[in-house]
Design a protein around this motif. Structure first.
Motif, PDB file in Angstrom:
ATOM      1  N   VAL A 187       0.832  -1.211   0.000  1.00 44.57           N
ATOM      2  CA  VAL A 187       0.000   0.000   0.000  1.00 44.57           C
ATOM      3  C   VAL A 187       0.860   1.253   0.000  1.00 44.57           C
ATOM      4  CG1 VAL A 187      -1.612   1.342   1.408  1.00 44.57           C
ATOM      5  CG2 VAL A 187      -2.002  -1.092   1.059  1.00 44.57           C
ATOM      6  N   GLN A 188       2.026   1.181   0.641  1.00 43.25           N
ATOM      7  CA  GLN A 188       2.900   2.348   0.734  1.00 43.25           C
ATOM      8  C   GLN A 188       3.684   2.606  -0.549  1.00 43.25           C
ATOM      9  OE1 GLN A 188       5.291   2.242   4.383  1.00 43.25           O
ATOM     10  NE2 GLN A 188       3.898   0.705   5.203  1.00 43.25           N
ATOM     11  N   GLY A 189       3.707   1.599  -1.440  1.00 45.48           N
ATOM     12  CA  GLY A 189       4.498   1.754  -2.658  1.00 45.48           C
ATOM     13  C   GLY A 189       3.743   2.472  -3.753  1.00 45.48           C
ATOM     14  N   GLY A 190       4.409   3.381  -4.443  1.00 50.13           N
ATOM     15  CA  GLY A 190       3.770   4.144  -5.499  1.00 50.13           C
ATOM     16  C   GLY A 190       3.370   3.291  -6.686  1.00 50.13           C
ATOM     17  N   SER A 191       4.198   2.269  -7.017  1.00 54.55           N
ATOM     18  CA  SER A 191       3.899   1.441  -8.185  1.00 54.55           C
ATOM     19  C   SER A 191       2.665   0.574  -7.972  1.00 54.55           C
ATOM     20  CB  SER A 191       5.105   0.562  -8.532  1.00 54.55           C
ATOM     21  OG  SER A 191       5.435  -0.290  -7.444  1.00 54.55           O
ATOM     22  N   TRP A 192       2.423   0.141  -6.714  1.00 54.50           N
ATOM     23  CA  TRP A 192       1.204  -0.622  -6.434  1.00 54.50           C
ATOM     24  C   TRP A 192      -0.012   0.302  -6.405  1.00 54.50           C
ATOM     25  CZ3 TRP A 192       0.946  -5.779  -6.551  1.00 54.50           C
ATOM     26  CH2 TRP A 192       2.140  -6.505  -6.433  1.00 54.50           C
ATOM     27  N   GLY A 193       0.188   1.542  -5.988  1.00 54.56           N
ATOM     28  CA  GLY A 193      -0.918   2.483  -5.947  1.00 54.56           C
ATOM     29  C   GLY A 193      -1.386   2.913  -7.323  1.00 54.56           C
ATOM     30  N   ASN A 194      -0.449   3.067  -8.270  1.00 53.52           N
ATOM     31  CA  ASN A 194      -0.860   3.496  -9.614  1.00 53.52           C
ATOM     32  C   ASN A 194      -1.077   2.323 -10.563  1.00 53.52           C
ATOM     33  OD1 ASN A 194       1.731   2.669 -10.453  1.00 53.52           O
ATOM     34  ND2 ASN A 194       2.584   4.721 -10.140  1.00 53.52           N
ATOM     35  N   GLY A 195      -0.962   1.092 -10.046  1.00 49.53           N
ATOM     36  CA  GLY A 195      -1.298  -0.086 -10.845  1.00 49.53           C
ATOM     37  C   GLY A 195      -0.233  -0.564 -11.796  1.00 49.53           C
ATOM     38  N   THR A 196       1.010  -0.077 -11.645  1.00 48.34           N
ATOM     39  CA  THR A 196       2.077  -0.477 -12.579  1.00 48.34           C
ATOM     40  C   THR A 196       3.039  -1.503 -11.996  1.00 48.34           C
ATOM     41  OG1 THR A 196       3.494   1.359 -11.841  1.00 48.34           O
ATOM     42  CG2 THR A 196       2.003   1.787 -13.701  1.00 48.34           C
ATOM     43  N   ALA A 197       2.787  -1.970 -10.774  1.00 42.48           N
ATOM     44  CA  ALA A 197       3.742  -2.864 -10.100  1.00 42.48           C
ATOM     45  C   ALA A 197       3.968  -4.151 -10.882  1.00 42.48           C
ATOM     46  CB  ALA A 197       3.250  -3.185  -8.692  1.00 42.48           C
ATOM     47  N   LEU A 198       2.883  -4.781 -11.333  1.00 43.13           N
ATOM     48  CA  LEU A 198       3.030  -6.049 -12.045  1.00 43.13           C
ATOM     49  C   LEU A 198       3.723  -5.862 -13.393  1.00 43.13           C
ATOM     50  CD1 LEU A 198      -0.309  -7.934 -11.284  1.00 43.13           C
ATOM     51  CD2 LEU A 198       1.925  -8.128 -10.176  1.00 43.13           C
ATOM     52  N   HIS A 199       3.605  -4.670 -13.981  1.00 43.81           N
ATOM     53  CA  HIS A 199       4.325  -4.385 -15.235  1.00 43.81           C
ATOM     54  C   HIS A 199       5.824  -4.510 -15.001  1.00 43.81           C
ATOM     55  CE1 HIS A 199       5.992  -2.292 -18.696  1.00 43.81           C
ATOM     56  NE2 HIS A 199       6.575  -1.449 -17.849  1.00 43.81           N
ATOM     57  N   TYR A 200       6.311  -3.921 -13.929  1.00 45.73           N
ATOM     58  CA  TYR A 200       7.744  -3.991 -13.635  1.00 45.73           C
ATOM     59  C   TYR A 200       8.156  -5.408 -13.236  1.00 45.73           C
ATOM     60  CZ  TYR A 200       7.550   1.092 -13.704  1.00 45.73           C
ATOM     61  OH  TYR A 200       7.369   2.394 -14.091  1.00 45.73           O
ATOM     62  N   VAL A 201       7.288  -6.100 -12.510  1.00 43.12           N
ATOM     63  CA  VAL A 201       7.597  -7.466 -12.099  1.00 43.12           C
ATOM     64  C   VAL A 201       7.756  -8.374 -13.310  1.00 43.12           C
ATOM     65  CG1 VAL A 201       6.692  -9.501 -10.899  1.00 43.12           C
ATOM     66  CG2 VAL A 201       6.491  -7.254  -9.842  1.00 43.12           C
ATOM     67  N   LEU A 202       6.858  -8.247 -14.261  1.00 44.06           N
ATOM     68  CA  LEU A 202       6.886  -9.106 -15.448  1.00 44.06           C
ATOM     69  C   LEU A 202       8.059  -8.799 -16.377  1.00 44.06           C
ATOM     70  CD1 LEU A 202       3.086  -9.194 -16.363  1.00 44.06           C
ATOM     71  CD2 LEU A 202       4.444 -11.039 -15.359  1.00 44.06           C
ATOM     72  N   ASN A 203       8.741  -7.690 -16.145  1.00 45.02           N
ATOM     73  CA  ASN A 203       9.863  -7.315 -17.004  1.00 45.02           C
ATOM     74  C   ASN A 203      11.215  -7.446 -16.296  1.00 45.02           C
ATOM     75  OD1 ASN A 203       8.934  -6.022 -19.780  1.00 45.02           O
ATOM     76  ND2 ASN A 203       7.425  -5.427 -18.238  1.00 45.02           N
ATOM     77  N   LEU A 204      11.252  -8.124 -15.171  1.00 45.93           N
ATOM     78  CA  LEU A 204      12.518  -8.420 -14.505  1.00 45.93           C
ATOM     79  C   LEU A 204      13.163  -9.637 -15.167  1.00 45.93           C
ATOM     80  CD1 LEU A 204      11.512  -7.961 -10.740  1.00 45.93           C
ATOM     81  CD2 LEU A 204      12.936  -6.431 -12.118  1.00 45.93           C
ATOM     82  N   GLU A 205      14.326  -9.461 -15.755  1.00 43.88           N
ATOM     83  CA  GLU A 205      14.974 -10.545 -16.487  1.00 43.88           C
ATOM     84  C   GLU A 205      15.269 -11.747 -15.587  1.00 43.88           C
ATOM     85  OE1 GLU A 205      15.468 -10.819 -19.636  1.00 43.88           O
ATOM     86  OE2 GLU A 205      14.735  -8.824 -20.172  1.00 43.88           O
ATOM     87  N   LEU A 206      15.576 -11.498 -14.330  1.00 45.87           N
ATOM     88  CA  LEU A 206      15.931 -12.580 -13.416  1.00 45.87           C
ATOM     89  C   LEU A 206      14.741 -13.480 -13.112  1.00 45.87           C
ATOM     90  CD1 LEU A 206      18.207 -13.760 -11.667  1.00 45.87           C
ATOM     91  CD2 LEU A 206      17.462 -12.232  -9.815  1.00 45.87           C
TER      92      LEU A 206
END
Length: 336
Positions: free
Chosen positions: A198-217
């Protein structure tokens, strides 16, 4: 207060759920050790860049201990690894569970401490659970121990019966406390994870999973990750739903909502295993969630077995008055 005390000392709660935890974590750790067998020396053995001497220096500062650092002999390490495999098998099967559960906790703690910088959330949770299960009666159901018949009370004598009753009461208290701690640990894990998101900006604006899905590791299937990432709205909804499930989880355990929530969490963990390549972490979490299912759910699974494959006594009619209480009270209705 009286009801709480009676729940604590009269009967062990969630015996089948405890058995599921034992089988689940024993099997997961066995699979983990077998999966890493070709790399065992580089991770935990004398050939590891993090040598036993370096590990011991860290232990002197942190207080950790590990049986793997008692010797830097390769033969000693191979014996320890073989013993860890055997211990995991015996723990899964529920053979002499009281003693083997202690050995299993020692094994998990030793391997965890030996490669402390290679652990993740799944390793941390299975370590905690292995310690908690030492105090539970996780071998009372679905185990080799459960197949052994207890001595009839008439053969024990008066003194023997009193000792048996005392031992059983102490075991019940330890088991119930252990199961409540396990449930509290899972609730704390979900609640804290949700509040952190909840405190994270990426989860608040709905972009968190976008970044997760683009982590090469964490992209075992890049094409699948890219395909899902193209649906931005769906990924945003999935992100909000993840946060909602985690925050709400501790508050829905006493109602019927826990069943759809547990089902959705199952889907979440399966998605993590598939999309992020973290099957061990997902398996650990799925097994942990099983503690909240009532024993009548697990007993109903016995009706799915062929009669010839059932252990003695499985499937027989039980006295409703002797039904074991659940860790989390269930609501009347068809669910669970």
């Amino acid at each position: 207060m009286g009801t709480l005390l009676a729940l604590l000392i009269e009967r062990p709660v969630s015996l089948y759920a405890a058995a599921v935890l034992r089988i689940g974590y024993g099997l997961l750790y066995l699979v983990f050790l077998l999966r890493e067998f070709p790399h065992r020396d580089e991770i935990w053995g004398p050939g590891s860049p993090w040598t036993p001497a370096l590990a011991q220096q860290l232990f002197d500062e942190t207080g950790w201990v590990s049986i793997l650092t008692l010797s830097d002999s390769r033969a000693y390490f191979e014996v320890c690894y073989g013993a860890a495999l055997v211990t995991s098998v015996l723990f899964t099967l529920g053979w002499r569970t009281r003693a083997v559960s202690v050995l299993f906790a020692v094994v998990v703690a030793s391997f965890h401490a030996r490669a402390i910088f290679m652990t993740d959330g799944g390793d941390n949770l299975i370590l905690l659970m292995s310690v908690y299960l030492v105090f539970t009666a996780c071998g009372r159901r679905w185990s080799l121990d459960a197949r052994r018949k207890a001595a009839p009370a008439a053969e024990r004598g008066r003194l023997g019966q009193r000792f048996h009753d005392f031992r059983r009461t102490v075991g019940t208290v330890l088991h119930n406390c252990g199961m409540f701690v396990i449930a509290a640990q899972v609730c704390f894990l979900y609640g804290s994870a949700g509040l952190y998101k909840v405190q994270g900006g990426s989860w608040g604006n709905g972009t968190a999973l976008h970044y997760v899905l683009n982590l090469e590791l964490f992209r075992p299937w890049p094409a699948l990750s890219h395909l899902l990432d193209e649906h931005a709205i769906a990924m945003a909804i999935a992100g909000y739903l993840t946060v909602l499930l985690q925050v709400a989880f501790p508050f829905v355990l006493f109602g019927r909502l826990k069943y759809p929530v547990l089902t959705m969490l199952l889907g979440l963990h399966l998605g993590i295993a598939l999309l992020l390549g973290l099957p061990l972490f997902s398996g650990v979490m799925i097994v942990a969630d099983a503690v909240f299912l009532p024993d009548r759910f697990y007993r109903s699974l016995g009706h799915l077995w062929p009669r010839s494959a059932r252990p003695p006594g499985v499937g027989k009619t039980r006295d409703p008055a002797r039904r074991e209480p659940a860790l989390v009270p269930t609501q009347p209705g068809p669910a669970g």
